[in-house]
Design a protein around this motif. Structure first.
Motif, PDB file in Angstrom:
ATOM      1  N   GLU A  81      -9.276 -13.102 -42.954  1.00 22.83           N
ATOM      2  CA  GLU A  81      -9.788 -12.304 -42.701  1.00 22.83           C
ATOM      3  C   GLU A  81      -9.518 -11.387 -41.862  1.00 22.83           C
ATOM      4  O   GLU A  81      -8.835 -11.533 -40.874  1.00 22.83           O
ATOM      5  CB  GLU A  81     -11.282 -12.601 -41.886  1.00 22.83           C
ATOM      6  CG  GLU A  81     -11.287 -13.794 -43.807  1.00 22.83           C
ATOM      7  CD  GLU A  81     -12.709 -14.307 -43.506  1.00 22.83           C
ATOM      8  OE1 GLU A  81     -13.709 -14.036 -42.429  1.00 22.83           O
ATOM      9  OE2 GLU A  81     -13.265 -15.525 -44.300  1.00 22.83           O
ATOM     10  N   ASN A  82     -10.431  -9.626 -41.500  1.00 27.20           N
ATOM     11  CA  ASN A  82     -10.334  -9.076 -40.581  1.00 27.20           C
ATOM     12  C   ASN A  82      -8.544  -8.085 -41.079  1.00 27.20           C
ATOM     13  O   ASN A  82      -8.528  -8.494 -39.309  1.00 27.20           O
ATOM     14  CB  ASN A  82     -10.881  -9.512 -39.937  1.00 27.20           C
ATOM     15  CG  ASN A  82     -12.576  -9.485 -39.465  1.00 27.20           C
ATOM     16  OD1 ASN A  82     -12.513  -8.595 -40.229  1.00 27.20           O
ATOM     17  ND2 ASN A  82     -12.251 -10.264 -39.092  1.00 27.20           N
ATOM     18  N   ILE A  83      -8.032  -8.312 -42.080  1.00 28.10           N
ATOM     19  CA  ILE A  83      -6.821  -7.930 -41.677  1.00 28.10           C
ATOM     20  C   ILE A  83      -6.910  -6.705 -41.298  1.00 28.10           C
ATOM     21  O   ILE A  83      -6.960  -6.119 -41.584  1.00 28.10           O
ATOM     22  CB  ILE A  83      -6.064  -7.721 -43.004  1.00 28.10           C
ATOM     23  CG1 ILE A  83      -6.082  -9.635 -43.438  1.00 28.10           C
ATOM     24  CG2 ILE A  83      -4.738  -8.113 -43.160  1.00 28.10           C
ATOM     25  CD1 ILE A  83      -5.813 -10.211 -44.941  1.00 28.10           C
ATOM     26  N   TYR A  84      -5.482  -6.602 -40.819  1.00 27.29           N
ATOM     27  CA  TYR A  84      -4.730  -5.108 -40.167  1.00 27.29           C
ATOM     28  C   TYR A  84      -3.800  -4.962 -39.899  1.00 27.29           C
ATOM     29  O   TYR A  84      -3.103  -5.796 -39.662  1.00 27.29           O
ATOM     30  CB  TYR A  84      -5.885  -4.226 -39.151  1.00 27.29           C
ATOM     31  CG  TYR A  84      -6.137  -5.335 -37.931  1.00 27.29           C
ATOM     32  CD1 TYR A  84      -4.763  -4.254 -36.838  1.00 27.29           C
ATOM     33  CD2 TYR A  84      -6.565  -6.517 -37.690  1.00 27.29           C
ATOM     34  CE1 TYR A  84      -4.628  -4.911 -35.882  1.00 27.29           C
ATOM     35  CE2 TYR A  84      -6.197  -6.881 -35.998  1.00 27.29           C
ATOM     36  CZ  TYR A  84      -4.916  -6.290 -34.727  1.00 27.29           C
ATOM     37  OH  TYR A  84      -4.877  -6.907 -33.880  1.00 27.29           O
ATOM     38  N   SER A  85      -2.840  -3.570 -39.573  1.00 25.44           N
ATOM     39  CA  SER A  85      -1.552  -3.510 -39.273  1.00 25.44           C
ATOM     40  C   SER A  85      -1.923  -2.191 -38.668  1.00 25.44           C
ATOM     41  O   SER A  85      -2.191  -1.178 -38.725  1.00 25.44           O
ATOM     42  CB  SER A  85      -1.104  -3.684 -40.647  1.00 25.44           C
ATOM     43  OG  SER A  85      -1.069  -2.438 -41.447  1.00 25.44           O
ATOM     44  N   SER A  86      -0.907  -2.123 -37.748  1.00 29.77           N
ATOM     45  CA  SER A  86      -0.270  -0.906 -36.742  1.00 29.77           C
ATOM     46  C   SER A  86       1.078  -0.603 -36.855  1.00 29.77           C
ATOM     47  O   SER A  86       1.851  -1.055 -35.953  1.00 29.77           O
ATOM     48  CB  SER A  86      -0.761  -1.013 -35.441  1.00 29.77           C
ATOM     49  OG  SER A  86      -0.775  -0.020 -35.100  1.00 29.77           O
ATOM     50  N   ILE A  87       1.421   0.652 -37.046  1.00 31.85           N
ATOM     51  CA  ILE A  87       2.733   0.985 -37.613  1.00 31.85           C
ATOM     52  C   ILE A  87       2.752   2.344 -36.989  1.00 31.85           C
ATOM     53  O   ILE A  87       2.113   3.555 -37.041  1.00 31.85           O
ATOM     54  CB  ILE A  87       3.773   1.288 -38.254  1.00 31.85           C
ATOM     55  CG1 ILE A  87       2.888   0.213 -39.768  1.00 31.85           C
ATOM     56  CG2 ILE A  87       4.654   2.244 -38.906  1.00 31.85           C
ATOM     57  CD1 ILE A  87       4.016  -1.399 -39.268  1.00 31.85           C
ATOM     58  N   SER A  88       3.497   2.518 -35.978  1.00 36.53           N
ATOM     59  CA  SER A  88       3.331   3.088 -34.952  1.00 36.53           C
ATOM     60  C   SER A  88       4.543   3.811 -34.507  1.00 36.53           C
ATOM     61  O   SER A  88       5.652   3.366 -34.306  1.00 36.53           O
ATOM     62  CB  SER A  88       2.447   3.187 -33.787  1.00 36.53           C
ATOM     63  OG  SER A  88       2.883   4.042 -32.435  1.00 36.53           O
ATOM     64  N   GLY A  89       4.696   5.192 -34.092  1.00 38.57           N
ATOM     65  CA  GLY A  89       6.416   5.840 -33.612  1.00 38.57           C
ATOM     66  C   GLY A  89       6.481   5.958 -32.145  1.00 38.57           C
ATOM     67  O   GLY A  89       7.325   5.743 -31.717  1.00 38.57           O
ATOM     68  N   ALA A  90       5.342   4.755 -31.097  1.00 35.64           N
ATOM     69  CA  ALA A  90       5.342   4.571 -30.278  1.00 35.64           C
ATOM     70  C   ALA A  90       6.579   3.442 -29.878  1.00 35.64           C
ATOM     71  O   ALA A  90       6.734   2.316 -30.950  1.00 35.64           O
ATOM     72  CB  ALA A  90       4.194   3.749 -29.240  1.00 35.64           C
ATOM     73  N   PRO A  91       7.804   3.539 -28.703  1.00 34.15           N
ATOM     74  CA  PRO A  91       8.795   2.705 -29.383  1.00 34.15           C
ATOM     75  C   PRO A  91       8.318   0.954 -28.175  1.00 34.15           C
ATOM     76  O   PRO A  91       7.684   1.070 -27.150  1.00 34.15           O
ATOM     77  CB  PRO A  91       9.396   3.107 -28.052  1.00 34.15           C
ATOM     78  CG  PRO A  91       8.805   4.107 -26.400  1.00 34.15           C
ATOM     79  CD  PRO A  91       7.809   4.735 -28.194  1.00 34.15           C
ATOM     80  N   PRO A  92       8.750   0.238 -28.641  1.00 38.82           N
ATOM     81  CA  PRO A  92       8.634  -1.196 -27.801  1.00 38.82           C
ATOM     82  C   PRO A  92       9.047  -0.999 -26.879  1.00 38.82           C
ATOM     83  O   PRO A  92      10.873  -0.971 -26.517  1.00 38.82           O
ATOM     84  CB  PRO A  92       9.611  -2.376 -28.898  1.00 38.82           C
ATOM     85  CG  PRO A  92      10.197  -1.001 -29.864  1.00 38.82           C
ATOM     86  CD  PRO A  92       9.552  -0.088 -29.835  1.00 38.82           C
ATOM     87  N   GLN A  93       9.202  -1.064 -25.766  1.00 37.03           N
ATOM     88  CA  GLN A  93      10.069  -1.236 -24.235  1.00 37.03           C
ATOM     89  C   GLN A  93      10.598  -2.162 -24.150  1.00 37.03           C
ATOM     90  O   GLN A  93      11.657  -1.569 -23.465  1.00 37.03           O
ATOM     91  CB  GLN A  93       9.201  -0.679 -23.390  1.00 37.03           C
ATOM     92  CG  GLN A  93       7.811   1.058 -23.151  1.00 37.03           C
ATOM     93  CD  GLN A  93       6.602   0.348 -23.368  1.00 37.03           C
ATOM     94  OE1 GLN A  93       6.616   0.119 -24.493  1.00 37.03           O
ATOM     95  NE2 GLN A  93       5.814   0.162 -22.331  1.00 37.03           N
TER      96      GLN A  93
END
Length: 558
Positions: free
Chosen positions: A478-490
């Motif tokens: 439940e409460n599924i979400y995702s986030s795809i971003s152009g911010a880099p993993p440092q």
């Protein structure tokens, strides 16, 4: 006569692999590390210390970076002590390998020929590697044995071929959630794979097997089970008597003639005393952007644009890992297939990966390079987990209501998350240079990073995220979400010292040796022209072992 055969700058995955090989071959090596040596017993699971106050990286007021972003059509640089971004990652002996989660995958053979396989992409500086998977495979195997990688090989269209039948260690212990995960994947026609992990499931040499502390990624290991440079490589190298480990040592610059590097100018970070270290060969093994910065800061009359920069490519084509993450909650009252008590058992790994979308070739979606996915439980940091419960309809929750929400979340549900890794396409607006107007506490110009992702990265990440969300839905989350971003993993940085066969378009040759200065090698992730769709660490280890063999041949001829 030089003081050492080889000087290595940095003690992380690449530096450790080079030191391990050279010291065992009988050569005298000096390793220069800015951070300190921390004993196993000193590694705590203190969330405040390691994840909030970042005690093992420099203060951003002493050592920082300038980050360029476009504002109203103009490039504006902001110091990281203002933004809070930190591009340091584990400035201690062993580097960030001490803190990794240890999810290891080999790059696929197609990753070495990305341009040939998939063609050009407008706005991306994609090239084929000057070496192939076959060149690196023996070193992947070597790293597997020396580092100690646990897993269970399963044949798969996107699992690279291997010269040995299986991993040297069986998988680490798994939570029963894998039963639900595997069944859900099979229902969707997806093949779940056991995640190869640089964590010992059995004792090895001076290292003890995993003790399932529940706090692995972001923390040092108290048993030596994690396959860090420090445990797997530096301690054996020190045992040969051929390694001089110089911690608390900051490298300001490299001195050179036109033909060779002659010395490293160093500062003792405790006393402030400055001196020079000489050697026959110098190897850079820092973080990718810092190796480029050091070469730029080492410019002189022979090399006015920086060392190994006759091509003008030094610092260019910086890459990160594209993708993103997502998660869903498994609740006590709706859990299926397994008991809630089994789900809540602490410390055991999910240990599942999906490679089904490593390459996409569907007539309705088009043909493009995809990525890999790792599934795991939500990070166990208590503070960060509790903070996710402090808002309701955009308003902060306080007092008893907050306490009840936190207790319920921590005791009646458990979150499973995924991390997507796909190619960050190199482009003209992602690079590192130096900023003459901003200097660190040692008086050296800081690195200035312009970080722009290619739009294609987001397309791939979003495509895979939808597939991952479907897996969680099938699991009953439940409460599924995702986030795809152009911010880099440092913590996943590569490029800046691209290797290639043409000195006009690359900084290093195929052996990661400078085109311009034969006694200079770069062994860290900065050599990578593209990053593949997996975390870099196994490839860094493997390539550094390959580079070390080349240096042994180099030294044997001198």
């Amino acid at each position: 006569m030089s003081s050492f055969d080889v000087v290595i700058v940095g003690s992380g995955a690449s530096g450790g692999a080079v030191a391990y090989t050279l010291c065992r071959a009988g050569y005298k090596v000096a390793m220069l590390e800015k951070g300190s040596l921390i004993g196993r017993e000193e590694f705590s699971k203190d969330e405040l210390a390691y994840c909030r106050r970042d005690i093992i990286t420099p203060s951003l007021f002493d050592e920082y970076h300038m980050i360029e972003e476009k504002v109203d059509g103009e490039w504006v640089a902001t110091p990281t002590y203002e933004s809070g971004w930190s591009f340091w990652n584990g400035n201690i002996v062993g580097g960030s390998s001490n803190l990794m989660s240890g999810m290891f995958h080999r790059m696929h053979p197609d990753d070495f020929r990305l341009k040939s396989k998939y063609g050009e992409i407008e706005g991306a500086n994609v090239v084929d590697w000057p070496i192939s998977y076959s060149d690196l495979e023996p070193y992947y195997t070597m790293a597997e044995e020396v580092i100690g990688i646990s897993g269970a090989y399963q044949k798969h269209p996107f699992e690279p071929w291997r010269s040995t039948p299986d991993f040297p260690q069986p998988p680490t212990r798994e939570n029963e959630v894998v039963k639900l995960f595997d069944k859900s994947c099979h229902a969707l026609g997806i093949t779940p794979l056991v995640t190869p992990r640089a964590v010992l499931s059995k004792d090895k040499d001076h290292r003890s097997a995993c003790y399932y502390s529940n706090f692995c990624g972001s923390y040092g290991c108290g048993s030596g089970a994690k396959g860090s440079s420090r445990e797997a490589l530096l301690f054996p190298a020190l045992a040969t008597g051929n390694l001089t480990l110089m911690s608390h040592t900051y490298v300001k610059s490299l001195e050179s003639t036109k033909e060779e590097v002659t010395a490293a100018v160093i500062v003792d970070t405790v006393t402030g005393k400055e001196r020079r270290i000489t050697a026959d060969i110098f190897v850079l093994a820092a973080q990718a952007h810092e190796s480029a910065r050091l070469l730029l800061n080492s410019r002189n009359r022979h090399h006015p644009d920086g060392l190994s920069n006759s091509s003008g490519e030094l610092g260019k084509n910086l890459i990160f890992s594209a993708g993103g993450s997502g998660q869903g909650e498994l609740h006590k009252e709706s859990l299926k297939e397994i008991s809630f008590e089994a789900l809540m058992e602490r410390g055991l790994f999910v240990n599942r990966s999906i490679l089904d979308w490593y390459a996409i070739d569907h007539w309705w979606d088009g043909r493009f390079k995809g990525g890999s996915v790792e599934f795991m439980f939500e990070h166990q940091n208590i503070i960060s987990r509790a903070r996710k419960n402090n808002e309701e309809e955009g308003r902060l929750v306080w007092g008893q209501a907050l306490g009840e929400r936190v207790v319920k979340r921590l005791t009646e549900s458990k979150s499973i998350r995924f991390e997507i890794f796909n190619d960050w396409l190199p482009n003209d607006d992602c690079f590192v240079t130096i900023d003459e107007n901003h200097k660190d506490k040692y008086g050296m110009p800081v690195g200035k990073l312009r970080i722009v992702n290619h739009p294609h990265d987001l397309k791939v990440g979003n495509y895979i995220a939808q597939k991952c969300e479907a897996v969680l839905e099938e699991m009953g989350a439940e409460n599924i979400y995702s986030s795809i971003s152009g911010a880099p993993p440092q913590n996943l940085i590569a490029g800046g010292c691209r290797f290639g066969n043409d000195p006009k378009t690359s900084v290093l040759n195929s052996h990661c040796q400078s085109h311009d200065i034969p006694n200079l090698y770069v062994a860290d992730a900065s050599f990578m022209p593209t990053g593949g769709s997996v975390a870099y660490t196994w490839t860094i280890y493997a390539n550094a072992f390959r580079v070390a063999d080349r240096i042994v041949k180099h030294l044997s001829k001198t």
